[in-house]
Design a protein around this motif. Structure first.
Motif, PDB file in Angstrom:
ATOM      1  N   PHE A 178      -4.640   0.736  -5.027  1.00 41.65           N
ATOM      2  CA  PHE A 178      -3.667   1.603  -5.684  1.00 41.65           C
ATOM      3  C   PHE A 178      -4.187   1.980  -7.067  1.00 41.65           C
ATOM      4  N   ARG A 188       2.800   0.348   4.919  1.00 47.73           N
ATOM      5  CA  ARG A 188       3.419  -0.819   4.308  1.00 47.73           C
ATOM      6  C   ARG A 188       3.603  -1.886   5.364  1.00 47.73           C
ATOM      7  N   TRP A 243       3.090   5.808  -0.277  1.00 51.99           N
ATOM      8  CA  TRP A 243       2.581   4.573   0.304  1.00 51.99           C
ATOM      9  C   TRP A 243       3.056   4.443   1.736  1.00 51.99           C
ATOM     10  N   TYR A 244       4.371   4.489   1.903  1.00 53.91           N
ATOM     11  CA  TYR A 244       4.951   4.390   3.248  1.00 53.91           C
ATOM     12  C   TYR A 244       6.436   4.674   3.145  1.00 53.91           C
ATOM     13  N   THR A 246       2.235   3.180  -7.388  1.00 55.07           N
ATOM     14  CA  THR A 246       2.290   4.099  -6.249  1.00 55.07           C
ATOM     15  C   THR A 246       3.677   4.694  -6.088  1.00 55.07           C
ATOM     16  N   ASN A 291       5.866   0.039  -7.484  1.00 56.14           N
ATOM     17  CA  ASN A 291       6.272   1.165  -6.648  1.00 56.14           C
ATOM     18  C   ASN A 291       7.491   1.865  -7.261  1.00 56.14           C
TER      19      ASN A 291
END
Length: 488
Positions: free
Chosen positions: A277, A49, A287-288, A282, A235
């Motif tokens: 994505f 990210r 993702w992070y 996601t 997200n």
């Protein structure tokens, strides 16, 4: 050799102590899991990210031109309140570090009143250098105001949802054109975290963070979303992992969150077509991983299902692109709010004694997450992914729980619960009690009488018979002894 053994043993003890001090995630329902169908590692692995890192590039006056200043935003919010006063109210949840009010627009057919309806909140400008959200939220409010009498979707929202819009959570960061607030703190890392003991000191939190937390204690939000920039994806939780590794880490309501994120992505002009994505959605930790985020805190502590929406690849695009970005996101923003009443299971909890509302909770078998009913009307709004069989249970302290199985189709379902008290009532419909409720002695006597003359009456009669028999035996023996003394 003995010294080495002692050293190894000491190291083992220390490592066990350190590992035991970590807070377990499984109490929250978090678990490492294989990726859901449709999820694949792709070319963005390793890019993480990076869009969230501190942006040190200078935002020029030319780029910032066309965006509302904080003063402009305040005027726009108040102007909206006057223009659409019949379906809105304006209020503030607090102030920023520099004293800028955090203005909120509430949209409803009965603004400011508590109803048996779900509440949704949109939050923009969490990061100061991501201003698209604050602009789009004013577009949203004005569009609903202009169209709710004619457009069915807008009317559904106004009549069935309490929509709260906070255009800017970080007005100081916006003025400074940087990510953090006036204290240079990233507000999306300032909330208490479920995995690590950070941000636990209430006095050390930023005023903007404190305002959001107090807001959730005041209003029982069903769901929410925060608007960010720098990517194009919806997200959902969890946003972190216990070991800080990048992996898919699902929360108890993973299916429901995937459904919510897909609702936004599929309604968007091109989010679902993302090559980075899959499906334009996601899992945050996949993702992070981040810690101290607002998204996870909402779900855990507020019972509020929150998404983090990345709505623009460019964090600070030219202002002339804002109308296009609004058109790309309009149906997504509307459909996400409307999904609160178009899907899931909704209802109220009542007492069988007089039908009064009971503020209890709703649980779903197999999902380790509880949804609380509202304070006044005991209404609950349980978001669930459609197309599944669910066992729904209502729980209230002092009442017998009740559960029922449902098959949830695409449309929402109404399911009310009527619960019986755990204690047995007398014929008058109330608990046995003396005329003076404060006389605990009389109450105790009544309880003792009930104990004797209730289900234990048979045992009591047997005991009397045994005692009587023993008394007769003792009396007969006494008479025999007296006769012996009289006739030697």
């Amino acid at each position: 050799m003995i010294t080495r053994m002692k050293l190894l043993f000491a190291l083992l003890i220390v490592s066990l102590t350190l590992s035991s001090s970590l807070r377990p995630t499984f109490a929250r329902g978090g678990q490492h899991a294989p990726l859901p169908s449709g999820f694949e590692y792709s070319s963005y692995v390793g890019s993480a990210r990076h869009l969230f890192e501190e942006n040190r590039s200078y935002i020029s006056d030319e780029v910032a031109q066309g965006y509302m200043t904080n003063s402009d935003l305040e005027k726009a919010v108040k102007a909206f309140g006057q223009r659409c006063s019949n379906i809105s109210r304006i209020y503030s949840i607090g102030k920023s570090v520099n004293g800028v009010p955090l203005w909120v627009i509430e949209i409803s057919d009965k603004p400011g009143e508590e109803e048996a309806e779900p509440a949704f909140k949109y939050i923009g400008n969490v990061h100061g250098d991501e201003p698209v959200g604050r602009e789009l939220l004013l577009f949203l409010a004005n569009w609903i105001c202009d169209n709710y009498l004619e457009d069915p979707l807008a009317r559904t929202i106004v009549e069935n949802v309490h929509l709260h819009i906070l255009p800017s959570m970080n007005p100081d960061g916006f003025s400074l054109r940087r990510r953090g607030n006036a204290n240079n703190v990233d507000l999306n890392r300032d909330f208490p975290d479920q995995f690590f003991l950070i941000n636990e000191d209430a006095d050390a939190r930023q005023p903007e963070t404190t305002a959001i937390m107090s807001w959730l204690r005041e209003i029982h939000f069903t769901a929410s979303a925060s608007l960010h920039g720098g990517a194009l994806v919806a997200n959902y939780p969890w946003d972190g992992t216990l070991d800080k590794r990048r992996t898919y880490f699902r929360c108890p309501d993973d299916e429901t969150f995937r459904f919510m994120a897909s609702t936004y992505s599929r309604s968007h002009y091109n989010m679902s077509l993302s090559k980075e994505f899959k499906g334009g959605i996601t899992n945050g930790a996949y993702w992070y991983p981040i810690y101290g985020g607002m998204q996870d805190w909402n779900y855990i502590h507020g019972g509020c299902f929150e998404l983090t929406l990345e709505i623009s690849d460019n964090k600070w695009p030219s202002a002339n692109e804002l109308p296009t970005l609004w058109e790309y996101n309009k149906m997504s923003m509307l459909n996400l709010v409307a999904s609160l009443v178009k899907t899931g299971v909704h209802g109220r909890i009542f007492s069988s004694e007089g039908g009064r509302p009971l503020r209890g909770s709703i649980t779903i078998k197999g999902i380790n997450h509880t949804v609380k009913a509202g304070r006044t009307f005991a209404d609950y709004h349980r978001l669930l992914a459609p197309g599944g069989r669910y066992e729904v249970m209502a729980n209230v302290a002092g009442y017998k729980s009740r559960n029922t199985c449902i098959w949830l189709e695409e449309a929402a379902m109404t399911l009310d619960f009527v619960l019986d008290p755990e204690v047995t009532l007398n014929k008058g419909g109330s608990l046995p009690r003396s005329d003076c409720e404060c006389d605990c002695g009389n109450t105790s006597k009544l309880e003792f009488v009930d104990f004797i003359w209730g289900s234990h009456l048979g045992v009591f009669v047997i005991l009397i018979a045994v005692v009587g028999f023993l008394y007769l035996l003792l009396l007969r023996r006494r008479n025999i002894n007296l006769s012996k003394h009289r006739h030697p």
